[in-house]
Motif scaffolding. Structure first.
Motif, PDB file in Angstrom:
ATOM      1  N   VAL A 246      29.359  35.023  48.564  1.00 56.33           N
ATOM      2  CA  VAL A 246      28.300  34.358  47.791  1.00 56.33           C
ATOM      3  C   VAL A 246      28.311  34.856  46.349  1.00 56.33           C
ATOM      4  O   VAL A 246      28.237  34.075  45.393  1.00 56.33           O
ATOM      5  CB  VAL A 246      26.919  34.609  48.440  1.00 56.33           C
ATOM      6  CG1 VAL A 246      25.794  34.140  47.515  1.00 56.33           C
ATOM      7  CG2 VAL A 246      26.827  33.906  49.789  1.00 56.33           C
ATOM      8  N   LEU A 247      28.415  36.175  46.172  1.00 61.55           N
ATOM      9  CA  LEU A 247      28.389  36.765  44.833  1.00 61.55           C
ATOM     10  C   LEU A 247      29.671  36.472  44.048  1.00 61.55           C
ATOM     11  O   LEU A 247      29.669  36.520  42.813  1.00 61.55           O
ATOM     12  CB  LEU A 247      28.181  38.269  44.935  1.00 61.55           C
ATOM     13  CG  LEU A 247      26.830  38.723  45.503  1.00 61.55           C
ATOM     14  CD1 LEU A 247      26.826  40.226  45.740  1.00 61.55           C
ATOM     15  CD2 LEU A 247      25.688  38.325  44.576  1.00 61.55           C
ATOM     16  N   SER A 248      30.765  36.168  44.747  1.00 63.39           N
ATOM     17  CA  SER A 248      32.038  35.897  44.071  1.00 63.39           C
ATOM     18  C   SER A 248      32.086  34.501  43.463  1.00 63.39           C
ATOM     19  O   SER A 248      32.770  34.281  42.450  1.00 63.39           O
ATOM     20  CB  SER A 248      33.200  36.051  45.061  1.00 63.39           C
ATOM     21  OG  SER A 248      33.338  37.382  45.487  1.00 63.39           O
ATOM     22  N   ILE A 249      31.390  33.553  44.057  1.00 65.99           N
ATOM     23  CA  ILE A 249      31.475  32.155  43.609  1.00 65.99           C
ATOM     24  C   ILE A 249      31.095  31.979  42.138  1.00 65.99           C
ATOM     25  O   ILE A 249      31.820  31.314  41.382  1.00 65.99           O
ATOM     26  CB  ILE A 249      30.628  31.255  44.525  1.00 65.99           C
ATOM     27  CG1 ILE A 249      31.260  31.190  45.919  1.00 65.99           C
ATOM     28  CG2 ILE A 249      30.488  29.854  43.933  1.00 65.99           C
ATOM     29  CD1 ILE A 249      30.421  30.471  46.957  1.00 65.99           C
ATOM     30  N   PRO A 250      29.982  32.540  41.651  1.00 63.61           N
ATOM     31  CA  PRO A 250      29.655  32.364  40.225  1.00 63.61           C
ATOM     32  C   PRO A 250      30.730  32.903  39.291  1.00 63.61           C
ATOM     33  O   PRO A 250      31.006  32.304  38.242  1.00 63.61           O
ATOM     34  CB  PRO A 250      28.350  33.151  40.069  1.00 63.61           C
ATOM     35  CG  PRO A 250      27.767  33.204  41.437  1.00 63.61           C
ATOM     36  CD  PRO A 250      28.930  33.278  42.362  1.00 63.61           C
TER      37      PRO A 250
END
Length: 276
Positions: A246-250
């Protein structure tokens, strides 16, 4: 099947009140090698060494603070919301007082902290932000790769069970053959390190392009390897993708935007401000 039995001592030196772990050593080696590389990169563009020395202080502090806060907020908020002092101190007070170091560190928190610190440094030192980020992008994958090797030596952040012949049995954890996800991630990051440095020497793209490639490749690698990792927190069990993904997507999205954006192509350091 003959799996790899993995049982290294995670502590190199134990003085009782202080223990030097492989993770800490790899962390330090990564920063040391990065500093030597950045010395050459800064000198090549005529930027004084004292500018780099100041930047290192910003980055080291931001890495530790950001990584620590990232772990406490993203992965273990329930515990640290009730033990706030332990966020900032390398001690535990329950069930007894003990020096444990800062064992909970999150890479996503580290990069957020570094971005904030570099923005502040860029403003105060009057050095273009994306020139700085491009230079840091050239060395950061090396640091990240070495840190994951440290995780492997510490038998932490282990992979999911597997019957693959290269599976590791982390005897300090259990007797289950697992993906050596730390090794996967380390190899991915070191590959990015080699690729991005070759690209830097062969390309003449706008400022921020190298940083964009760094973000895209590093967090695509992180997103992919997470499929082979055990969840880091219990709350992730019910998630379609885990917190690391989740944190990697941005960051992947930001990286792609930077690759496609058009900006100033060169940075000349012969200005009075930079020469001072």
């Amino acid at each position: 099947m003959n799996y790899i039995i993995w049982d290294p001592n995670s502590i190199i030196v134990n003085l009782g009140f202080f223990a030097l772990r492989w993770y800490s050593l790899m962390f330090a080696i990564g920063f040391g090698l990065s500093y030597l590389m950045l010395l050459k990169l800064f000198a090549r563009d005529g930027v004084p060494q004292d500018k780099l020395d100041k930047l290192v202080i910003y980055v080291v502090l931001a890495t530790i603070i950001g990584a620590r806060l990232g772990h406490c907020l993203f992965y273990d908020f329930e515990y640290y919301s009730r033990h706030i002092s332990e966020i900032f101190l390398p001690f535990t007070f329950e069930p007894h007082f003990q020096f444990v170091g800062f064992m909970g560190l999150a890479s996503h928190g580290a990069i957020i902290g570094i971005l904030g610190a570099v923005m502040l440094y860029s403003y105060l030192q009057k050095i273009p932000l994306f020139w700085l980020l491009d230079k840091l992008a050239l060395v950061s994958p090396l640091v990240c790769g070495l840190i994951r090797i440290g995780n492997l030596l510490n038998s932490e952040i282990v992979g999911t069970p597997t019957t693959a012949p290269w599976a590791f049995i982390f005897t300090q954890l259990d007797g289950i053959p697992r993906h050596p996800s730390q090794l996967y991630e380390a190899l991915a990051y070191l590959s990015v390190f080699v690729f991005i440095n070759i690209l830097y020497r062969k390309s003449h793209k706008q400022q921020g392009f190298i940083f964009g490639v760094f973000l895209t490749l590093m967090f695509l690698a992180r997103f992919t390897v997470e499929f082979f990792k055990e969840d880091q927190s219990a709350f992730e069990a019910g998630m379609l993708i885990n917190m690391g993904q989740v944190l990697s997507i941005p960051f992947i999205i930001i990286g792609l935007i930077l690759i496609m954006m058009k900006r100033k192509t060169r940075f000349t350091s012969n200005s009075p401000d930079l020469a001072a």
